[in-house]
Motif scaffolding. Structure first.
Motif, PDB file in Angstrom:
ATOM      1  N   PHE A   1     101.726  46.874  43.593  1.00 49.91           N
ATOM      2  CA  PHE A   1     102.236  47.232  42.305  1.00 49.91           C
ATOM      3  C   PHE A   1     101.204  48.419  41.891  1.00 49.91           C
TER       4      PHE A   1
ATOM      5  N   THR B   1     108.241  53.094  41.710  1.00 48.96           N
ATOM      6  CA  THR B   1     106.858  52.819  42.226  1.00 48.96           C
ATOM      7  C   THR B   1     106.614  53.395  43.461  1.00 48.96           C
TER       8      THR B   1
ATOM      9  N   ASP C   1     108.928  40.656  45.838  1.00 54.48           N
ATOM     10  CA  ASP C   1     107.662  41.263  45.567  1.00 54.48           C
ATOM     11  C   ASP C   1     106.507  40.378  45.255  1.00 54.48           C
ATOM     12  N   VAL C   2     106.362  39.432  44.911  1.00 52.75           N
ATOM     13  CA  VAL C   2     105.332  38.346  44.728  1.00 52.75           C
ATOM     14  C   VAL C   2     105.152  37.074  45.787  1.00 52.75           C
TER      15      VAL C   2
ATOM     16  N   GLU D   1      99.650  47.953  34.572  1.00 57.56           N
ATOM     17  CA  GLU D   1     100.229  46.717  34.710  1.00 57.56           C
ATOM     18  C   GLU D   1     101.099  46.230  33.415  1.00 57.56           C
TER      19      GLU D   1
ATOM     20  N   THR E   1     102.736  41.282  36.027  1.00 57.36           N
ATOM     21  CA  THR E   1     101.917  41.667  37.245  1.00 57.36           C
ATOM     22  C   THR E   1     100.579  40.959  36.952  1.00 57.36           C
TER      23      THR E   1
ATOM     24  N   ALA F   1      99.142  38.760  39.719  1.00 54.89           N
ATOM     25  CA  ALA F   1      98.297  39.096  40.478  1.00 54.89           C
ATOM     26  C   ALA F   1      96.815  38.792  39.998  1.00 54.89           C
TER      27      ALA F   1
ATOM     28  N   ASN G   1     107.023  44.620  38.057  1.00 58.74           N
ATOM     29  CA  ASN G   1     106.458  45.715  37.166  1.00 58.74           C
ATOM     30  C   ASN G   1     107.262  46.283  36.279  1.00 58.74           C
TER      31      ASN G   1
END
Length: 545
Positions: A495, A427, A363-364, A499, A503, A507, A420
């Motif tokens: 995402f 999502t 995801d990141v 938040e 996240t 982010a 998240n």
């Protein structure tokens, strides 16, 4: 090449001791054992190598010591808990190294909170000496922060006034979002070089409690026992040993038993293939424990986690990851049924935790992710999370005959949430309850390309006549775009919605720190990070941008 596999007998910076329900991790950094040459790790400062050992130690506590309910992090140095990330290492590192170093340390700290939230493993930071910068960020990731009150020990986040950068592993966010420190007091704290002693730190909410040097060990013990008493980690369980990974790496890729990464350097892509179970899987808890670290979900997750870390660190120009699976759909669904049926057992719960944290790395990850679903694929159940984590998914559709199929199961509905905190399906459909109900009705049903596209499970269904050209053009087009723009685009799209702390850290913090690391005020010839320790004052460009 930077590697991420470690063994406790080879640790240079941490000592692990287990006493019943309590484990103690003592940070005692070998200043001459930096991961790369050019700096000394003085004052219990850390680099990537120190954090790799911490990650390994926590992983071993999870699996090899299931009776442990509380982990105490403390220091083996007199009057110094941790000075944070080594400044000379940061000053000498490339921009990409600094950013990826912060990302891995963020994931390690988030992992502490993940185990506390999901698995009953609690953490105490026992600050037996000064705790600055990244050292305090380690403490912030713990459930409780205890501090010796010796009139000299302080906690601080001095990055902005001292180095012209930000606390790189979530310090600003955790101070206000997690510790609930008033933002005016946090403003003073985060712009002060001197730090805060115990009495004020407790009053402001920066720590939970403090005690004199004579009483401090008793305070730590009492709080560790209290946290352990509330944990559901099994006190009599025997652990599962994590053996060495069986992997190979060379210039063409990475090869493990269940995972392969094949490089296409000309196309700037890597094909990451995850294989499903290749043999009958254990069905009972007794059989699972007998399989140990060879149980497919655990073995696969360990290999995939290692591959992701190796690729992110060592192959920055391979900007597009093509996610593939290989195997039998029903075998993956069967593995998912075993997990769901035994999800409350500590071994299964820890395996689910590793799967959750491993998929969350995707995801990141600042790489484009395309899932390609072809005739050999087994994107089902927990492996369908790979497709849901992708930025796009392409699925082969046969004009005649039986083509590939995808399938959902119970593991896709909250067992493996993204960074998240929400299921990836949640999502994907922006929390639309009707869409989620329709998706749940499809659980266990094999969906061909047309059905999967109609249900919103894939991005593109491509017929066999156009398949090869469509995939080739999609990969070439993505690889031709600016990697900087893609990193920002992907982080912004992955995402949607509200938040959470994680996240914000990945982010918001990553975006600002990325920018700050480029600015001459921090890393220019006369920047604060570059000149630290030289006796020369930095020269700032005073324009606000």
């Amino acid at each position: 090449m930077i590697t991420f596999e470690r063994r406790p007998e080879d640790y240079r910076h941490w000592r692990l001791a287990v006493d019943g329900r309590i484990a103690t991790l003592t940070l005692d950094v070998d200043e001459d054992a930096g991961l790369v040459p050019g700096y000394k790790l003085k004052l219990n400062s850390y680099d990537l190598g120190v954090d790799i050992e911490l990650h390994d130690a926590i992983q071993r506590i999870r699996f090899e010591h299931p009776q442990v309910a509380t982990v105490v992090l403390t220091s083996g140095k007199a009057r110094m808990f941790c000075a944070g990330a080594n400044i000379y290492m940061l000053g000498a590192s490339s921009h990409a190294w600094k950013v990826n170093f912060c990302k891995f340390t963020n994931e390690t700290r988030n992992g502490l909170e993940d185990s506390s939230r999901h698995d009953g493993l609690k953490f105490i930071a026992a600050l037996n000496g000064t705790c600055a910068g990244g050292g305090y960020e380690v403490a912030l990731a713990c459930d409780e922060i205890l501090m010796v009150d010796d009139l000299s020990t302080v906690v601080s986040l001095p990055e902005a006034p001292l180095l012209g950068v930000l606390p790189g592993t979530g310090g600003l966010t955790r101070v206000v979002d997690k510790r609930k420190v008033r933002r005016d007091l946090a403003d003073i704290f985060c712009t002060s070089v001197d730090g805060v002693r115990a009495e004020r730190a407790k009053r402001w909410g920066l720590i939970d409690d403090a005690a004199s040097p004579n009483q401090f060990p008793d305070l730590v013990r009492r709080r560790a026992e209290a946290l352990a008493a509330g944990s559901d980690r099994p006190p009599e369980a025997e652990g599962v040993k994590l053996g060495p990974l069986q992997g190979e790496a060379d210039d063409t890729g990475l090869r493990y038993r269940h995972v392969d990464a094949c490089y296409d350097r000309d196309g700037r892509t890597v094909t990451l293939t995850v294989r499903g179970p290749q043999q009958p899987q254990p069905q009972t808890i007794e059989e699972l424990l007998a399989a140990g670290d060879g149980w497919w979900p655990l073995a696969m997750a360990r290999e995939l986690d290692d591959a992701i870390l190796m690729l992110r660190t060592n192959e920055p120009t391979l900007g597009l990851w093509v996610l593939k699976t290989q195997g039998d759909v029903q075998a993956v669904l069967d593995a998912g049924r075993v997990i769901i049926a035994n999800r409350d057992h500590w071994f299964v719960r820890q395996t689910v935790g590793l799967l959750r944290r491993t998929f969350a790395r995707l995801d990141v990850t600042s790489r484009s992710l395309y899932a390609v679903i072809d005739e050999s694929s087994c994107f089902a159940g927990l492996l369908f999370e790979l497709a849901l984590a992708a930025d796009r998914s392409y699925m082969l559709s046969f004009l005649e005959g039986e083509g590939p199929a995808v399938a959902l199961d119970e593991t896709n509905f909250g067992l493996l949430p993204a960074v998240n905190g929400r299921a990836r399906l949640d999502t994907r459909f922006h929390g639309d309850e009707a869409a989620l109900a329709e998706a749940r009705d499809l659980a266990g049903i094999l969906l061909d390309a047309a059905a999967a596209e109609d249900a919103g499970m894939i991005t593109v269904a491509s017929d066999e006549l156009d398949w090869e050209d469509e995939i080739r053009l999609a990969l070439e087009e993505r690889a031709s775009l600016s990697p900087d723009a893609l990193t920002g685009l992907e982080a912004s799209l992955r995402f949607p919605g509200a938040e959470v702390l994680q996240t914000k850290i990945f982010a918001r913090l990553s975006a600002w720190q990325n920018w700050v690391f480029y600015r001459p005020n921090a890393t220019g010839e006369h920047g604060a990070l570059k000149l630290f320790g030289s006796g020369t004052r930095p020269q700032f460009d005073w324009e606000r941008v």
